[in-house]
Design a protein around this motif. Structure first.
Motif, PDB file in Angstrom:
ATOM      1  N   MET A 116       7.761  48.100 -32.080  1.00  0.00           N
ATOM      2  CA  MET A 116       8.358  47.083 -32.955  1.00  0.00           C
ATOM      3  C   MET A 116       9.822  47.422 -33.217  1.00  0.00           C
ATOM      4  SD  MET A 116       5.422  46.342 -35.819  1.00  0.00           S
ATOM      5  CE  MET A 116       6.417  45.216 -36.755  1.00  0.00           C
ATOM      6  N   SER A 117      10.642  46.413 -33.236  1.00  0.00           N
ATOM      7  CA  SER A 117      12.049  46.613 -33.560  1.00  0.00           C
ATOM      8  C   SER A 117      12.194  46.807 -35.074  1.00  0.00           C
ATOM      9  CB  SER A 117      12.872  45.405 -33.118  1.00  0.00           C
ATOM     10  OG  SER A 117      12.573  44.287 -33.944  1.00  0.00           O
ATOM     11  N   THR A 118      13.330  47.319 -35.489  1.00  0.00           N
ATOM     12  CA  THR A 118      13.605  47.500 -36.913  1.00  0.00           C
ATOM     13  C   THR A 118      13.527  46.158 -37.627  1.00  0.00           C
ATOM     14  OG1 THR A 118      14.996  49.417 -36.488  1.00  0.00           O
ATOM     15  CG2 THR A 118      15.335  48.281 -38.587  1.00  0.00           C
ATOM     16  N   LYS A 119      14.078  45.131 -37.005  1.00  0.00           N
ATOM     17  CA  LYS A 119      14.063  43.792 -37.597  1.00  0.00           C
ATOM     18  C   LYS A 119      12.628  43.296 -37.805  1.00  0.00           C
ATOM     19  CE  LYS A 119      16.331  39.342 -37.022  1.00  0.00           C
ATOM     20  NZ  LYS A 119      17.270  38.561 -36.229  1.00  0.00           N
ATOM     21  N   GLU A 120      11.753  43.550 -36.841  1.00  0.00           N
ATOM     22  CA  GLU A 120      10.346  43.143 -36.956  1.00  0.00           C
ATOM     23  C   GLU A 120       9.643  43.927 -38.054  1.00  0.00           C
ATOM     24  OE1 GLU A 120       9.142  41.837 -32.416  1.00  0.00           O
ATOM     25  OE2 GLU A 120       9.437  43.970 -32.837  1.00  0.00           O
ATOM     26  N   LYS A 121       9.927  45.224 -38.160  1.00  0.00           N
ATOM     27  CA  LYS A 121       9.319  46.051 -39.205  1.00  0.00           C
ATOM     28  C   LYS A 121       9.730  45.572 -40.589  1.00  0.00           C
ATOM     29  CE  LYS A 121       9.057  50.264 -36.412  1.00  0.00           C
ATOM     30  NZ  LYS A 121       9.577  51.642 -36.257  1.00  0.00           N
ATOM     31  N   ILE A 122      11.006  45.230 -40.748  1.00  0.00           N
ATOM     32  CA  ILE A 122      11.510  44.751 -42.041  1.00  0.00           C
ATOM     33  C   ILE A 122      10.870  43.405 -42.387  1.00  0.00           C
ATOM     34  CG2 ILE A 122      13.572  43.944 -43.268  1.00  0.00           C
ATOM     35  CD1 ILE A 122      15.104  46.158 -41.670  1.00  0.00           C
ATOM     36  N   ALA A 123      10.748  42.530 -41.399  1.00  0.00           N
ATOM     37  CA  ALA A 123      10.119  41.221 -41.624  1.00  0.00           C
ATOM     38  C   ALA A 123       8.668  41.391 -42.067  1.00  0.00           C
ATOM     39  CB  ALA A 123      10.197  40.373 -40.361  1.00  0.00           C
ATOM     40  N   LEU A 124       7.974  42.347 -41.476  1.00  0.00           N
ATOM     41  CA  LEU A 124       6.585  42.616 -41.842  1.00  0.00           C
ATOM     42  C   LEU A 124       6.491  43.159 -43.269  1.00  0.00           C
ATOM     43  CD1 LEU A 124       3.836  42.383 -40.463  1.00  0.00           C
ATOM     44  CD2 LEU A 124       4.079  44.749 -39.738  1.00  0.00           C
ATOM     45  N   LEU A 125       7.413  44.048 -43.634  1.00  0.00           N
ATOM     46  CA  LEU A 125       7.444  44.578 -45.003  1.00  0.00           C
ATOM     47  C   LEU A 125       7.742  43.459 -46.001  1.00  0.00           C
ATOM     48  CD1 LEU A 125       9.393  47.874 -44.285  1.00  0.00           C
ATOM     49  CD2 LEU A 125       7.075  47.758 -45.229  1.00  0.00           C
ATOM     50  N   LYS A 126       8.677  42.601 -45.676  1.00  0.00           N
ATOM     51  CA  LYS A 126       9.059  41.501 -46.573  1.00  0.00           C
ATOM     52  C   LYS A 126       7.920  40.506 -46.742  1.00  0.00           C
ATOM     53  CE  LYS A 126      12.496  37.875 -47.274  1.00  0.00           C
ATOM     54  NZ  LYS A 126      13.628  37.160 -46.698  1.00  0.00           N
ATOM     55  N   GLU A 127       7.177  40.278 -45.669  1.00  0.00           N
ATOM     56  CA  GLU A 127       6.076  39.314 -45.691  1.00  0.00           C
ATOM     57  C   GLU A 127       5.063  39.636 -46.792  1.00  0.00           C
ATOM     58  OE1 GLU A 127       2.502  38.650 -42.652  1.00  0.00           O
ATOM     59  OE2 GLU A 127       4.452  38.150 -41.799  1.00  0.00           O
ATOM     60  N   LYS A 128       4.837  40.917 -47.039  1.00  0.00           N
ATOM     61  CA  LYS A 128       3.888  41.333 -48.081  1.00  0.00           C
ATOM     62  C   LYS A 128       4.350  40.858 -49.458  1.00  0.00           C
ATOM     63  CE  LYS A 128       1.736  44.163 -51.061  1.00  0.00           C
ATOM     64  NZ  LYS A 128       1.740  43.846 -52.466  1.00  0.00           N
ATOM     65  N   HIS A 129       5.656  40.805 -49.678  1.00  0.00           N
ATOM     66  CA  HIS A 129       6.204  40.436 -50.985  1.00  0.00           C
ATOM     67  C   HIS A 129       6.516  38.945 -51.103  1.00  0.00           C
ATOM     68  CE1 HIS A 129       6.393  44.647 -51.899  1.00  0.00           C
ATOM     69  NE2 HIS A 129       7.127  44.877 -50.829  1.00  0.00           N
ATOM     70  N   GLN A 130       6.363  38.192 -50.025  1.00  0.00           N
ATOM     71  CA  GLN A 130       6.717  36.770 -50.042  1.00  0.00           C
ATOM     72  C   GLN A 130       5.990  35.982 -51.132  1.00  0.00           C
ATOM     73  OE1 GLN A 130       9.347  35.639 -48.111  1.00  0.00           O
ATOM     74  NE2 GLN A 130       9.175  33.953 -49.562  1.00  0.00           N
ATOM     75  N   PRO A 131       4.697  36.242 -51.396  1.00  0.00           N
ATOM     76  CA  PRO A 131       4.045  35.502 -52.484  1.00  0.00           C
ATOM     77  C   PRO A 131       4.734  35.707 -53.839  1.00  0.00           C
ATOM     78  CG  PRO A 131       2.396  36.556 -51.099  1.00  0.00           C
ATOM     79  CD  PRO A 131       3.735  37.069 -50.644  1.00  0.00           C
ATOM     80  N   ILE A 132       5.281  36.894 -54.069  1.00  0.00           N
ATOM     81  CA  ILE A 132       6.002  37.148 -55.319  1.00  0.00           C
ATOM     82  C   ILE A 132       7.300  36.341 -55.329  1.00  0.00           C
ATOM     83  CG2 ILE A 132       7.180  38.878 -56.746  1.00  0.00           C
ATOM     84  CD1 ILE A 132       5.154  40.933 -55.701  1.00  0.00           C
ATOM     85  N   PHE A 133       8.040  36.372 -54.225  1.00  0.00           N
ATOM     86  CA  PHE A 133       9.275  35.597 -54.143  1.00  0.00           C
ATOM     87  C   PHE A 133       8.990  34.109 -54.375  1.00  0.00           C
ATOM     88  CE2 PHE A 133      10.593  39.060 -50.974  1.00  0.00           C
ATOM     89  CZ  PHE A 133      11.162  39.842 -51.964  1.00  0.00           C
ATOM     90  N   ASP A 134       7.915  33.612 -53.757  1.00  0.00           N
ATOM     91  CA  ASP A 134       7.547  32.202 -53.912  1.00  0.00           C
ATOM     92  C   ASP A 134       7.188  31.885 -55.362  1.00  0.00           C
ATOM     93  OD1 ASP A 134       7.933  31.904 -51.177  1.00  0.00           O
ATOM     94  OD2 ASP A 134       5.788  31.994 -50.693  1.00  0.00           O
ATOM     95  N   ALA A 135       6.382  32.755 -55.980  1.00  0.00           N
ATOM     96  CA  ALA A 135       5.951  32.536 -57.370  1.00  0.00           C
ATOM     97  C   ALA A 135       7.135  32.543 -58.328  1.00  0.00           C
ATOM     98  CB  ALA A 135       4.928  33.598 -57.781  1.00  0.00           C
ATOM     99  N   LEU A 136       8.148  33.325 -58.027  1.00  0.00           N
ATOM    100  CA  LEU A 136       9.334  33.409 -58.881  1.00  0.00           C
ATOM    101  C   LEU A 136      10.376  32.346 -58.522  1.00  0.00           C
ATOM    102  CD1 LEU A 136       9.744  37.298 -59.003  1.00  0.00           C
ATOM    103  CD2 LEU A 136       8.940  35.804 -60.836  1.00  0.00           C
ATOM    104  N   GLY A 137      10.075  31.547 -57.502  1.00  0.00           N
ATOM    105  CA  GLY A 137      10.999  30.500 -57.082  1.00  0.00           C
ATOM    106  C   GLY A 137      12.256  31.041 -56.423  1.00  0.00           C
TER     107      GLY A 137
END
Length: 174
Positions: free
Chosen positions: A9-30
Motif C-alpha cells: 500500500m502507498s502512503t496515500k492509501e494508508k492515510i485514506a484507510l486511517l481517515k476512513e475510520k474517523h469519517q463517521p465522526i466528521f460526518d456527524a460533526l458536519g
C-alpha cells in the motif's frame, strides 16, 4: 504456475484507510474538507512530554488539523483509534518551538500532545443502546443457556409470549 505479487500500500492509501475510520465522526460533526494527517507522537531529546511535529505548510493552512497517532509505517499506535485535533493557532510561529532543519532543509514545529483535543462521536449521533430504555427491568435477564422455549417463541414470532417483562417490552416497542 502463477505467481502472485502482493502490492504494498502507498502512503496515500494508508492515510485514506486511517481517515476512513474517523469519517463517521466528521460526518456527524458536519465537517467536510478537513485536513487529516496521521502523526507520530514522540518525546524529543531533552523534553518531558510527548509531542507531534507539523510542517509550516500544515500549520499555515489556517485550519484545524485532525490526526491519529501512528508508527513510521502508518500503523495506528492506539487500539482505541483515538481522533485528535489541533485547534488552529494563528500565532504558531511564535508559540511553538521549531526543530533544526533536517538534511533536506525541512523545519518542523513541535506541538505538545497535551494541547491536542480528543474528538469523540457526539452522543446524540451514537447508535442508541436498545437495552438502555429498560433500566432496572433488565435485572431479570438470564444467560442464553437459560433461554426458555417461550423466550425463543417470543423472538421468532415477534409476539410478547415470554415471562421476561423486558423481552416482551422489547418486542412490543419495536
Amino acid at each position: 504456475m502463477s505467481i502472485s505479487v502482493k502490492k504494498e500500500m502507498s502512503t496515500k492509501e494508508k492515510i485514506a484507510l486511517l481517515k476512513e475510520k474517523h469519517q463517521p465522526i466528521f460526518d456527524a460533526l458536519g465537517l467536510s474538507n478537513i485536513y487529516f494527517y496521521p502523526k507520530i507522537a514522540y518525546r524529543p531529546y531533552g523534553k518531558n512530554e510527548l509531542y507531534v511535529s507539523f510542517f509550516p505548510s500544515e500549520l499555515s493552512k489556517g485550519s484545524d488539523i485532525y490526526t491519529e497517532f501512528v508508527s513510521r509505517e502508518y500503523v495506528s499506535e492506539d487500539s482505541n483509534r483515538t481522533l485528535w485535533m489541533w485547534r488552529y493557532n494563528p500565532h504558531w510561529e511564535e508559540e511553538y518551538e521549531a526543530t533544526e532543519p533536517n538534511d533536506v532543509g525541512h523545519v518542523r514545529y513541535l506541538v505538545p500532545v497535551s494541547e491536542l483535543i480528543k474528538i469523540n462521536m457526539p452522543k446524540e449521533k451514537m447508535t442508541p443502546d436498545p437495552f438502555e430504555s429498560f433500566g432496572q427491568d433488565l435485572m431479570d435477564d438470564a444467560p442464553i443457556d437459560e433461554m426458555t422455549i417461550r423466550d425463543f417463541a417470543t423472538i421468532m414470532t415477534g409476539r410478547p409470549l415470554s415471562t421476561k417483562s423486558w423481552l416482551n417490552k422489547m418486542i412490543t416497542e419495536k
